[in-house]
Design a protein around this motif. Structure first.
Motif, PDB file in Angstrom:
ATOM      1  N   PRO A  83     -28.491  -0.615  52.786  1.00 40.46           N
ATOM      2  CA  PRO A  83     -27.612  -0.346  51.645  1.00 40.46           C
ATOM      3  C   PRO A  83     -26.524  -1.393  51.472  1.00 40.46           C
ATOM      4  O   PRO A  83     -25.908  -1.480  50.415  1.00 40.46           O
ATOM      5  CB  PRO A  83     -27.028   1.033  51.971  1.00 40.46           C
ATOM      6  N   ALA A  84     -26.278  -2.205  52.516  1.00 36.73           N
ATOM      7  CA  ALA A  84     -25.251  -3.244  52.416  1.00 36.73           C
ATOM      8  C   ALA A  84     -25.732  -4.439  51.610  1.00 36.73           C
ATOM      9  O   ALA A  84     -24.933  -5.262  51.171  1.00 36.73           O
ATOM     10  CB  ALA A  84     -24.825  -3.695  53.813  1.00 36.73           C
ATOM     11  N   LEU A  85     -27.050  -4.559  51.406  1.00 31.74           N
ATOM     12  CA  LEU A  85     -27.586  -5.678  50.637  1.00 31.74           C
ATOM     13  C   LEU A  85     -27.288  -5.489  49.152  1.00 31.74           C
ATOM     14  O   LEU A  85     -27.153  -4.365  48.661  1.00 31.74           O
ATOM     15  CB  LEU A  85     -29.100  -5.776  50.828  1.00 31.74           C
ATOM     16  N   PRO A  86     -27.185  -6.603  48.391  1.00 29.05           N
ATOM     17  CA  PRO A  86     -27.076  -6.471  46.939  1.00 29.05           C
ATOM     18  C   PRO A  86     -28.263  -5.690  46.389  1.00 29.05           C
ATOM     19  O   PRO A  86     -29.343  -5.678  46.989  1.00 29.05           O
ATOM     20  CB  PRO A  86     -27.093  -7.932  46.467  1.00 29.05           C
ATOM     21  N   LYS A  87     -28.072  -5.076  45.233  1.00 25.60           N
ATOM     22  CA  LYS A  87     -29.092  -4.192  44.681  1.00 25.60           C
ATOM     23  C   LYS A  87     -30.424  -4.901  44.490  1.00 25.60           C
ATOM     24  O   LYS A  87     -31.492  -4.359  44.830  1.00 25.60           O
ATOM     25  CB  LYS A  87     -28.603  -3.623  43.341  1.00 25.60           C
ATOM     26  N   ALA A  88     -30.406  -6.129  43.962  1.00 21.05           N
ATOM     27  CA  ALA A  88     -31.647  -6.870  43.743  1.00 21.05           C
ATOM     28  C   ALA A  88     -32.363  -7.137  45.056  1.00 21.05           C
ATOM     29  O   ALA A  88     -33.584  -7.010  45.161  1.00 21.05           O
ATOM     30  CB  ALA A  88     -31.356  -8.194  43.030  1.00 21.05           C
ATOM     31  N   ASN A  89     -31.589  -7.482  46.098  1.00 19.16           N
ATOM     32  CA  ASN A  89     -32.190  -7.742  47.403  1.00 19.16           C
ATOM     33  C   ASN A  89     -32.761  -6.471  48.019  1.00 19.16           C
ATOM     34  O   ASN A  89     -33.765  -6.510  48.730  1.00 19.16           O
ATOM     35  CB  ASN A  89     -31.166  -8.359  48.348  1.00 19.16           C
ATOM     36  N   ARG A  90     -32.095  -5.344  47.754  1.00 17.09           N
ATOM     37  CA  ARG A  90     -32.620  -4.078  48.267  1.00 17.09           C
ATOM     38  C   ARG A  90     -33.965  -3.769  47.623  1.00 17.09           C
ATOM     39  O   ARG A  90     -34.871  -3.274  48.280  1.00 17.09           O
ATOM     40  CB  ARG A  90     -31.632  -2.938  48.002  1.00 17.09           C
TER      41      ARG A  90
END
Length: 226
Positions: free
Chosen positions: A22-29
């Motif tokens: 969840p700490a990743l940016p939304k696109a990376n998630r």
């Protein structure tokens, strides 16, 4: 193949699947989730191909076993032949999931002399054939009934032959191929000696131990590429 629809792949669950950080940016998630979903589908397909064979394993059964929508399988991996190809890639890469070409280039660079390079090649054939033997058998059987798999089998064989040109060049750089053999001929020698069918015939059918196969291929490569 069903028409592609705009859908969101559900997060993979089961062995090998990891939740997106969840700490990743939304696109990376989303990218991480898609990769996890694909890996889960491929692992599921591998188990079903191994247990049931190619013909009895359907895209529908893979989707059901993986707990994803049918379209997700197509979107994440592709058709049945593409699933088989992805299972082979995963098996060849092994637990570290490194690309085979990258891994072998690194091992080749680190081999200080021709003898060490022969050991690299022999050890690789033992390693990869033990990991991919079962799925290669499925591919061989499926090629007889599915033209897409027959094309896949041929493509992979030619791909291996092409990649062994790098190994042949490395042998030459370390003082080998003094008989006048070209890099292309040396690549063909590596390809034929290390062919998956040779491993299956010697270890699977003739009853050789893996250790005997490894000793044989090390000596055979050393003699052929001297």
């Amino acid at each position: 193949m069903p028409a592609t629809s705009k859908s969101t792949a559900p997060q993979a669950s089961g062995p090998g699947a990891a939740a997106a950080d969840p700490a990743l940016p939304k696109a990376n998630r989303r990218v991480a989730q898609a990769a996890d979903t694909r890996a889960h589908i491929v692992a599921t397909a591998g188990r079903l191909f191994d247990a049931n064979g190619y013909v009895r394993t359907t895209i529908e059964s893979v989707a059901a076993e993986a707990g994803v929508a049918l379209q997700t399988v197509y979107n994440s991996v592709g058709n049945k032949a593409a699933l088989l190809s992805a299972v082979l890639d995963a098996a060849a890469s092994g637990p570290g999931a490194r690309q085979v070409l990258e891994l072998m280039q690194e091992r080749t660079r680190n081999a200080p002399d021709r003898g060490a390079l022969m050991v690299v090649l022999a050890d690789w054939f033992v390693e990869v054939h033990q990991r991919t033997g079962r799925i290669m058998t499925v591919i061989s059987q499926a090629a007889a009934v599915d033209p897409d798999v027959a094309a896949l089998e041929q493509h992979r064989a030619l791909q291996r032959l092409e990649r062994y040109h790098e190994a042949a060049a490395a042998v030459r750089e370390r003082g080998g191929l003094t008989s006048g053999m070209t890099d292309g001929e040396a690549a063909a020698a590596i390809w034929s000696l290390g062919h998956p069918q040779t491993f299956r015939a010697l270890v699977g059918s003739a009853g050789w131990t893996v250790e005997a196969y490894r000793d044989w291929i090390l000596r055979a490569l050393t003699a052929a590429l001297a």
